[in-house]
Design a protein around this motif. Structure first.
Motif, PDB file in Angstrom:
ATOM      1  N   GLU A 177     -59.779  21.524 -25.850  1.00  0.00           N
ATOM      2  CA  GLU A 177     -60.522  21.179 -24.727  1.00  0.00           C
ATOM      3  C   GLU A 177     -61.755  22.252 -24.694  1.00  0.00           C
ATOM      4  O   GLU A 177     -62.886  21.749 -24.341  1.00  0.00           O
ATOM      5  N   TYR A 230     -65.955  19.385 -15.904  1.00  0.00           N
ATOM      6  CA  TYR A 230     -65.288  18.893 -17.024  1.00  0.00           C
ATOM      7  C   TYR A 230     -63.855  18.655 -16.806  1.00  0.00           C
ATOM      8  O   TYR A 230     -63.320  17.771 -17.088  1.00  0.00           O
ATOM      9  N   ALA A 231     -63.191  19.743 -16.263  1.00  0.00           N
ATOM     10  CA  ALA A 231     -61.777  19.585 -15.958  1.00  0.00           C
ATOM     11  C   ALA A 231     -61.529  18.382 -14.893  1.00  0.00           C
ATOM     12  O   ALA A 231     -60.639  17.683 -15.286  1.00  0.00           O
ATOM     13  N   ARG A 283     -55.705  15.870  -9.226  1.00  0.00           N
ATOM     14  CA  ARG A 283     -57.104  15.956  -9.539  1.00  0.00           C
ATOM     15  C   ARG A 283     -58.041  15.101  -8.400  1.00  0.00           C
ATOM     16  O   ARG A 283     -59.152  15.711  -7.972  1.00  0.00           O
ATOM     17  N   ARG A 291     -60.786  14.856 -30.051  1.00  0.00           N
ATOM     18  CA  ARG A 291     -59.277  15.362 -29.836  1.00  0.00           C
ATOM     19  C   ARG A 291     -58.679  15.158 -31.098  1.00  0.00           C
ATOM     20  O   ARG A 291     -57.512  15.786 -31.713  1.00  0.00           O
ATOM     21  N   TRP A 333     -62.357  15.013 -17.008  1.00  0.00           N
ATOM     22  CA  TRP A 333     -61.679  14.518 -18.440  1.00  0.00           C
ATOM     23  C   TRP A 333     -60.313  14.854 -18.518  1.00  0.00           C
ATOM     24  O   TRP A 333     -59.475  14.906 -19.691  1.00  0.00           O
ATOM     25  N   ILE A 334     -59.733  15.898 -17.864  1.00  0.00           N
ATOM     26  CA  ILE A 334     -58.575  16.448 -17.898  1.00  0.00           C
ATOM     27  C   ILE A 334     -57.674  16.005 -16.696  1.00  0.00           C
ATOM     28  O   ILE A 334     -57.854  16.221 -15.632  1.00  0.00           O
ATOM     29  N   ASP A 335     -56.261  15.452 -17.022  1.00  0.00           N
ATOM     30  CA  ASP A 335     -55.618  14.844 -15.902  1.00  0.00           C
ATOM     31  C   ASP A 335     -54.519  15.836 -15.598  1.00  0.00           C
ATOM     32  O   ASP A 335     -53.838  16.431 -16.584  1.00  0.00           O
TER      33      ASP A 335
END
Length: 306
Positions: A211, A125-126, A135, A205, A129-131
């Motif tokens: 998150e 998931y990180a 990454r 969000r 979808w997490i900037d």
């Protein structure tokens, strides 16, 4: 003298209304259309029966007396089915080594599967979808680790486990399986999570979801097929493993695969334990697979159209 020539105007036929005669098909093509489906079913059933033949033979061997197994093949039981007995399974349930190894398999497989699925889902998931800086490099490194063979890490990990004083115990085997199971888990789940509509996550969000809350309430329900498929795959992989158990587990903490190998050293005197023990060892992952086969197939095919 003038000559009148009447021009030939071709007859116009509206598109799609012309009658076309299909070409004549060959005899072989017509026979294939007529009997192709039946022939395909026969081929599938034949391959399936040959695939199941060793399993059927093992099951029958586990129900025969040791003397019968040594004297004749398992297929002779169809002429004398009355000689089948459950005494081998009763003896198996009284063997402390086999029962202990089965429990060790559970202690190794269940934590390994839970940790790989849990950590892999959070990491996927990180990465999806997490900037955060680097990454893409982290994801590329994770994918590259999939091709690293297990044998490369055996000696370094053995040194680490000896330093931590867990070499030969269950935590060493679990840690090794988790380390080598995570790259594939992250790769599989990350691609699945990346297919979730962005608007759905953005709406969560906007509503004030964190998150972790979005992961728990939005991503996990949508990703249930892929997570279940990964759990089944990891369970079967760890349960059937032998190499890692041979290297990192001693005899007191060894799984069923290790114990069956030990019994094979005296095959003639332990055939009454090897047969039922091998069948029970094979039966557990089969039950898990068929119990979750719908999720497994759905999860494996879910990303094929993306």
């Amino acid at each position: 003298m003038s000559v009148t020539v009447t021009p030939r105007v071709p007859t116009l036929v509206p598109a799609g209304t012309a009658v076309t005669v299909p070409p004549r098909r060959s005899l072989i093509a017509r026979v294939a259309d007529r009997f192709g489906k039946a022939l395909l079913q026969i081929c599938v059933w034949t391959v399936g029966l040959f695939w199941l033949l060793p399993t059927v033979g093992l099951f029958i061997e586990s129900l025969r007396a040791p003397a019968d197994n040594s004297a004749t093949g398992w297929w002779t039981v169809f002429g004398r089915p009355a000689r089948l007995t459950l005494s081998n399974y009763l003896n198996l349930m009284q063997d402390k080594d086999i029962l202990g190894s089965l429990w060790n398999s559970v202690l190794i497989t269940v934590p390994s599967t839970v940790l790989v699925v849990g950590i892999g889902a959070l990491a996927a998931y990180a990465l999806a979808w997490i900037d955060f800086p680097g990454r893409n490099w982290v994801y590329a490194l994770t994918v590259a680790l999939i091709v690293v063979p297990v044998q490369v890490a055996i000696i370094p990990d053995a040194a680490v486990f000896r330093t931590l004083h867990i070499y030969g115990d269950v935590p060493a085997v679990v840690a090794f399986h988790v380390a080598f199971g995570l790259p594939f888990a992250i790769f599989l789940l990350r691609d699945f999570f990346a297919g979730i509509p962005r608007d759905l996550l953005e709406a969560a969000r906007v509503d004030g979801g964190s998150e972790l809350g979005i992961f728990r309430r939005v991503v996990l329900p949508i990703g249930r097929p892929a997570i279940a498929a990964l759990a089944v795959y990891e369970f079967m992989w760890v349960w059937n493993d032998l190499l890692v158990a041979l290297v990192f587990a001693d005899s007191a903490h060894a799984p069923i695969t290790y114990q069956l190998l030990s019994q094979m050293r005296t095959f003639s005197s332990n055939i009454d334990l090897i047969g039922p023990g091998a069948f029970v060892s094979m039966l557990v992952p089969l039950v898990v697979f068929f119990s979750f086969r719908r999720y497994f197939l759905h999860g494996m095919l879910a990303g094929s159209d993306k």
